[in-house]
Design a protein around this motif. Sequence first.
Motif, mmCIF file in Angstrom:
data_model
loop_
_atom_site.group_PDB
_atom_site.id
_atom_site.type_symbol
_atom_site.label_atom_id
_atom_site.label_comp_id
_atom_site.label_asym_id
_atom_site.label_seq_id
_atom_site.Cartn_x
_atom_site.Cartn_y
_atom_site.Cartn_z
ATOM 1 N N ARG A 71 23.831 0.003 -46.470
ATOM 2 C CA ARG A 71 23.581 1.142 -47.354
ATOM 3 C C ARG A 71 24.671 2.198 -47.168
ATOM 4 O O ARG A 71 25.115 2.457 -46.056
ATOM 5 N N ASP A 72 25.102 2.763 -48.263
ATOM 6 C CA ASP A 72 26.097 3.839 -48.331
ATOM 7 C C ASP A 72 27.533 3.397 -48.065
ATOM 8 O O ASP A 72 28.433 4.237 -48.057
ATOM 9 N N ASP A 73 27.783 2.094 -47.854
ATOM 10 C CA ASP A 73 29.175 1.647 -47.817
ATOM 11 C C ASP A 73 29.795 1.929 -49.178
ATOM 12 O O ASP A 73 29.110 1.854 -50.214
ATOM 13 N N ASN A 74 31.089 2.253 -49.181
ATOM 14 C CA ASN A 74 31.748 2.626 -50.427
ATOM 15 C C ASN A 74 33.164 2.071 -50.499
ATOM 16 O O ASN A 74 33.751 1.704 -49.487
ATOM 17 N N THR A 75 33.704 2.057 -51.723
ATOM 18 C CA THR A 75 35.057 1.538 -51.945
ATOM 19 C C THR A 75 36.130 2.551 -51.578
ATOM 20 O O THR A 75 37.261 2.168 -51.299
ATOM 21 N N GLY A 76 35.802 3.821 -51.591
ATOM 22 C CA GLY A 76 36.810 4.874 -51.501
ATOM 23 C C GLY A 76 37.301 5.195 -52.909
ATOM 24 O O GLY A 76 37.200 4.366 -53.826
ATOM 25 N N TRP A 77 37.827 6.386 -53.083
ATOM 26 C CA TRP A 77 38.328 6.808 -54.391
ATOM 27 C C TRP A 77 39.496 5.918 -54.797
ATOM 28 O O TRP A 77 40.382 5.643 -53.995
ATOM 29 N N HIS A 78 39.493 5.485 -56.059
ATOM 30 C CA HIS A 78 40.588 4.669 -56.570
ATOM 31 C C HIS A 78 40.682 4.802 -58.087
ATOM 32 O O HIS A 78 39.724 5.187 -58.751
ATOM 33 N N VAL A 79 41.869 4.499 -58.600
ATOM 34 C CA VAL A 79 42.134 4.497 -60.040
ATOM 35 C C VAL A 79 42.506 3.072 -60.434
ATOM 36 O O VAL A 79 43.377 2.465 -59.816
ATOM 37 N N HIS A 80 41.871 2.557 -61.477
ATOM 38 C CA HIS A 80 42.185 1.208 -61.955
ATOM 39 C C HIS A 80 43.432 1.254 -62.827
ATOM 40 O O HIS A 80 43.460 1.916 -63.850
ATOM 41 N N GLU A 81 44.456 0.532 -62.410
ATOM 42 C CA GLU A 81 45.713 0.489 -63.150
ATOM 43 C C GLU A 81 45.721 -0.608 -64.208
ATOM 44 O O GLU A 81 46.671 -0.713 -64.986
ATOM 45 N N HIS A 82 44.645 -1.416 -64.246
ATOM 46 C CA HIS A 82 44.525 -2.509 -65.218
ATOM 47 C C HIS A 82 43.075 -2.598 -65.679
ATOM 48 O O HIS A 82 42.162 -2.146 -64.982
ATOM 49 N N ASP A 83 42.854 -3.196 -66.846
ATOM 50 C CA ASP A 83 41.498 -3.542 -67.253
ATOM 51 C C ASP A 83 40.932 -4.512 -66.219
ATOM 52 O O ASP A 83 41.678 -5.251 -65.565
ATOM 53 N N TYR A 84 39.603 -4.506 -66.079
ATOM 54 C CA TYR A 84 38.987 -5.343 -65.044
ATOM 55 C C TYR A 84 37.603 -5.803 -65.465
ATOM 56 O O TYR A 84 36.970 -5.232 -66.360
ATOM 57 N N LEU A 85 37.138 -6.846 -64.812
ATOM 58 C CA LEU A 85 35.823 -7.430 -65.036
ATOM 59 C C LEU A 85 35.124 -7.517 -63.694
ATOM 60 O O LEU A 85 35.742 -7.929 -62.704
ATOM 61 N N VAL A 86 33.856 -7.117 -63.643
ATOM 62 C CA VAL A 86 33.059 -7.189 -62.410
ATOM 63 C C VAL A 86 31.903 -8.161 -62.635
ATOM 64 O O VAL A 86 31.204 -8.068 -63.650
ATOM 65 N N VAL A 87 31.731 -9.092 -61.691
ATOM 66 C CA VAL A 87 30.621 -10.046 -61.734
ATOM 67 C C VAL A 87 29.808 -9.867 -60.452
ATOM 68 O O VAL A 87 30.257 -10.241 -59.366
ATOM 69 N N PRO A 88 28.599 -9.283 -60.556
ATOM 70 C CA PRO A 88 27.751 -9.107 -59.369
ATOM 71 C C PRO A 88 27.309 -10.465 -58.801
ATOM 72 O O PRO A 88 27.029 -11.395 -59.549
ATOM 73 N N LEU A 89 27.259 -10.551 -57.480
ATOM 74 C CA LEU A 89 26.788 -11.761 -56.817
ATOM 75 C C LEU A 89 25.303 -11.701 -56.497
ATOM 76 O O LEU A 89 24.698 -12.728 -56.168
ATOM 77 N N TYR A 90 24.719 -10.515 -56.562
ATOM 78 C CA TYR A 90 23.292 -10.306 -56.289
ATOM 79 C C TYR A 90 22.736 -9.308 -57.285
ATOM 80 O O TYR A 90 23.481 -8.553 -57.905
ATOM 81 N N ASP A 91 21.428 -9.259 -57.415
ATOM 82 C CA ASP A 91 20.776 -8.177 -58.134
ATOM 83 C C ASP A 91 20.803 -6.944 -57.244
ATOM 84 O O ASP A 91 20.613 -7.052 -56.026
ATOM 85 N N GLY A 92 21.042 -5.795 -57.823
ATOM 86 C CA GLY A 92 21.056 -4.557 -57.045
ATOM 87 C C GLY A 92 21.576 -3.401 -57.871
ATOM 88 O O GLY A 92 21.718 -3.519 -59.098
ATOM 89 N N VAL A 93 21.852 -2.302 -57.224
ATOM 90 C CA VAL A 93 22.379 -1.124 -57.907
ATOM 91 C C VAL A 93 23.622 -0.624 -57.172
ATOM 92 O O VAL A 93 23.802 -0.878 -55.987
ATOM 93 N N LEU A 94 24.464 0.056 -57.912
ATOM 94 C CA LEU A 94 25.609 0.742 -57.334
ATOM 95 C C LEU A 94 25.649 2.158 -57.868
ATOM 96 O O LEU A 94 25.316 2.403 -59.034
#
Length: 103
Positions: free
Chosen positions: A31-54
Motif C-alpha cells: 500500500r502507498d507504493d508509487n511511481t514517482g512524478w514523471h512525464v510521458h514522452e510517448h503515447d502508452y497503453l496500460v494493461v492491469p494484471l489484477y483487479d484493483g485501484v490506483l
Amino acid sequence: MCTSTGTGSAVSDVLIENDRARVTRWRFPKRDDNTGWHVHEHDYLVVPLYDGVLDIRDAKGNISQSDLRSGVPYFGKQGVEHDVSSPNDFEFAFIEVEFFVEA
C-alpha cells in the motif's frame, strides 16, 4: 520514454525495449507504493494484471482514483504528468507499453 522528476517506491522491470516500443512491468508491492512524478514522452497503453485501484495525482495536485480490471487496457496520451500510487492492501501490478513511433 518517461522523464522522471521524482523517486518512487514501485518496482519497474523493462521486459522489452527496441526502436519502436518499450514494455515495462510496474509492481506496487505494498500500500502507498508509487511511481514517482514523471512525464510521458510517448503515447502508452496500460494493461492491469489484477483487479484493483490506483490513485493518480496530477500536476495540479488533484487525485483521481482509477478502478482497474485484470486484462482490461487503457490508453494514455503523450505529455501526461502524474504520480501513480496504490491504495490496495495487496500487491498490484500492470504492464505499460510505450509507443516510440511518431504520429
